[in-house]
Write a protein that holds these residues in place. Structure first.
Motif, short mmCIF file in Angstrom:
data_model
loop_
_atom_site.label_atom_id
_atom_site.label_comp_id
_atom_site.label_asym_id
_atom_site.label_seq_id
_atom_site.Cartn_x
_atom_site.Cartn_y
_atom_site.Cartn_z
N HIS A 102 0.99 -1.15 0.13
CA HIS A 102 0.23 -0.07 -0.10
C HIS A 102 0.85 1.24 -0.20
N ASP A 103 2.11 0.46 -0.35
CA ASP A 103 2.62 2.61 -0.39
C ASP A 103 2.84 2.91 -1.46
N HIS A 104 2.02 3.74 -2.04
CA HIS A 104 1.77 4.74 -2.77
C HIS A 104 2.14 5.83 -4.06
N PHE A 105 2.81 7.10 -2.68
CA PHE A 105 3.91 7.57 -3.43
C PHE A 105 5.00 7.66 -2.66
N ASP A 106 6.04 7.87 -3.28
CA ASP A 106 7.37 7.87 -3.13
C ASP A 106 8.38 8.98 -3.55
N LEU A 107 8.96 9.90 -2.70
CA LEU A 107 9.00 10.98 -2.71
C LEU A 107 10.77 10.98 -2.83
N PHE A 108 11.46 10.51 -3.27
CA PHE A 108 13.13 10.41 -3.02
C PHE A 108 13.39 12.02 -3.05
N THR A 109 14.90 12.07 -1.64
CA THR A 109 15.51 13.56 -2.10
C THR A 109 16.37 13.04 -1.32
N THR A 110 17.63 14.72 -1.39
CA THR A 110 18.97 14.20 -1.04
C THR A 110 19.18 14.00 0.41
N GLN A 111 17.83 14.08 1.16
CA GLN A 111 17.98 14.27 2.07
C GLN A 111 16.78 12.37 3.16
N GLY A 112 16.50 12.41 2.33
CA GLY A 112 15.79 11.28 2.38
C GLY A 112 14.61 10.39 1.63
N ASN A 117 2.04 5.95 3.01
CA ASN A 117 1.09 4.23 2.85
C ASN A 117 -0.08 4.89 2.93
N ASP A 118 -1.83 4.18 1.80
CA ASP A 118 -2.66 4.52 2.49
C ASP A 118 -3.56 3.15 1.72
N PRO A 119 -3.66 2.13 2.35
CA PRO A 119 -4.74 1.53 2.07
C PRO A 119 -5.91 1.16 0.94
N ARG A 120 -6.73 2.80 2.04
CA ARG A 120 -7.82 2.48 1.12
C ARG A 120 -7.45 3.78 0.09
N ARG A 121 -6.75 4.44 -0.01
CA ARG A 121 -6.60 5.25 -1.37
C ARG A 121 -7.30 6.28 -1.43
N PHE A 122 -7.56 6.84 -0.18
CA PHE A 122 -8.71 8.14 -0.39
C PHE A 122 -7.91 9.41 0.67
N GLY A 123 -6.08 8.96 0.55
CA GLY A 123 -5.45 10.64 0.73
C GLY A 123 -5.48 10.96 -0.98
N ALA A 124 -4.17 11.49 -1.07
CA ALA A 124 -4.15 12.59 -2.36
C ALA A 124 -2.86 12.94 -1.99
N VAL A 125 -2.06 13.39 -3.28
CA VAL A 125 -0.79 14.01 -3.53
C VAL A 125 -1.08 14.82 -4.43
N VAL A 126 -0.56 16.28 -4.46
CA VAL A 126 -1.27 16.79 -5.84
C VAL A 126 -0.66 18.07 -6.17
N TYR A 127 0.04 18.48 -6.99
CA TYR A 127 0.88 19.17 -7.31
C TYR A 127 0.33 20.65 -7.59
N THR A 128 0.74 21.58 -7.33
CA THR A 128 -0.28 22.88 -8.15
C THR A 128 1.32 23.52 -7.81
N ASP A 129 0.56 24.67 -8.64
CA ASP A 129 1.71 26.17 -9.26
C ASP A 129 1.78 26.76 -7.87
N SER A 130 0.69 26.87 -7.51
CA SER A 130 -0.01 28.24 -6.99
C SER A 130 -0.63 28.52 -6.06
N GLU A 131 -0.86 28.34 -4.35
CA GLU A 131 -1.70 28.26 -3.42
C GLU A 131 -2.94 28.72 -4.21
N ALA A 132 -2.77 29.74 -5.26
CA ALA A 132 -4.34 30.56 -5.80
C ALA A 132 -4.82 29.77 -6.21
#
Length: 284
Positions: A102-112, A117-132
DNA sequence: CACGGATCCTGATGGC
DNA sequence: TGCCATCAGGATCCGT
């Protein structure tokens, strides 16, 4: 460095905030080196993942139950849904930590590695250019005030409660007056305030609104503090998982004696969600 | 606009 | 043991 795992198996505001505290400092100023996307979450990322490689993480804020990860260009919104949890592992930088079922999104960075992990997949990871942006506003635009901020004041709270005719429990859960009060803490706060969850919002007096306001602040603050202390224990202990839920007065205690009056705790359903209360301590 | 219900998905649990 | 129904921390969407 040891894996730091926060069991956010109950992601209400305190759990989201403690999750944020667990990795915000350690990921700040890191550069994104790769992204792995698993099964679809609630919404698509909104950008080709590779596009984000090379961008820098400036910091991580919280708004309601969302985490806002500011990048040097744009931001990533994270939401844990009902069953999501985040882990940050400095080891993941080098080693191949194979994603589990259930690991559905990995963000690899230079620091870790930051992993969702989200079994039911009601979660979200969303990119946006700005808060507006349209998407950001769709997700964040209607959120109520932060319960642990100065803007959660009695005048506005009571005024807003008077505009709604539905049960106070449902109004709290809706999150458009005050954010971050989920199903557990809604029942707990109403117990502390002595208010029956079925009371119509617009029939709550100013005095009772103040009791409720302060109960919400109290229960959420205590949960964050408890989570923070659990967090410090985690960082010293290896591989220990755990739970930092405060002892509930009413939640999931149907049929058990009330801690205040020994009457039996009741369970009802409101808006298809379970509600728990003490009929003697909580007045209509 | 406010409201109530349906809905996305998987796993745990309990009754038979 | 298997099978089935029910329930679970969220919040959006849709019809009224």
């Amino acid at each position: 460095m040891a894996l730091l795992f926060i069991d956010a198996d109950m992601p209400e505001l305190p759990e989201v905030e403690v999750t944020r505290l667990s990795f915000a400092d350690r990921i700040a100023s890191a550069t994104i080196s790769d992204i792995r996307v698993g099964k679809p979450l609630r919404w698509p990322l909104g950008i080709a993942p590779k596009t984000l490689i090379g961008r820098q993480v400036l910091g991580v804020r919280r708004r309601g139950k969302y985490l806002l990860m500011d990048l040097n260009k744009g931001l990533i919104l994270w939401h844990l849904g009902m069953s999501g949890s985040l882990s940050f592992s400095a080891d993941g930088l080098i080693t191949n930590e194979l994603p589990q079922a259930h690991d559905h999104f990995d963000l690899f960075t230079t620091q870790g590695l930051l992993r969702l992990n989200d079994p039911r997949r009601f979660g979200a990871v969303v990119y946006t250019d700005s808060e507006a942006s349209v998407m950001a506003q769709k997700l964040l635009g209607r959120l109520g005030v932060e319960p642990l901020g100065d803007e959660f004041d009695l005048n506005n709270f009571h005024k807003n409660l008077k505009q709604r005719s539905t049960a106070i429990k449902n109004v709290l859960l809706a999150g458009d007056i005050v954010v971050g009060v989920g199903n557990i803490y809604a029942s707990e706060a109403l117990f502390l305030a002595g208010i029956r969850p079925t009371v119509r919002s617009n029939r709550i007096s100013r005095a009772r609104a103040e009791k409720l306001r302060s109960a919400i602040v109290s229960v959420l603050t205590r949960a964050v503090i408890k989570g923070g202390s659990t967090l410090r224990d985690f960082s010293n202990a290896d591989g220990q998982t755990g739970y930092f839920q405060l002892e509930a007065n009413v939640y999931d205690r149907a049929g058990q004696p009330c801690n205040k009056c020994s009457g039996l705790i009741k369970r009802i359903v409101q808006g298809q969600r379970a509600t728990y209360f003490c009929a003697r301590c909580q007045k209509p």
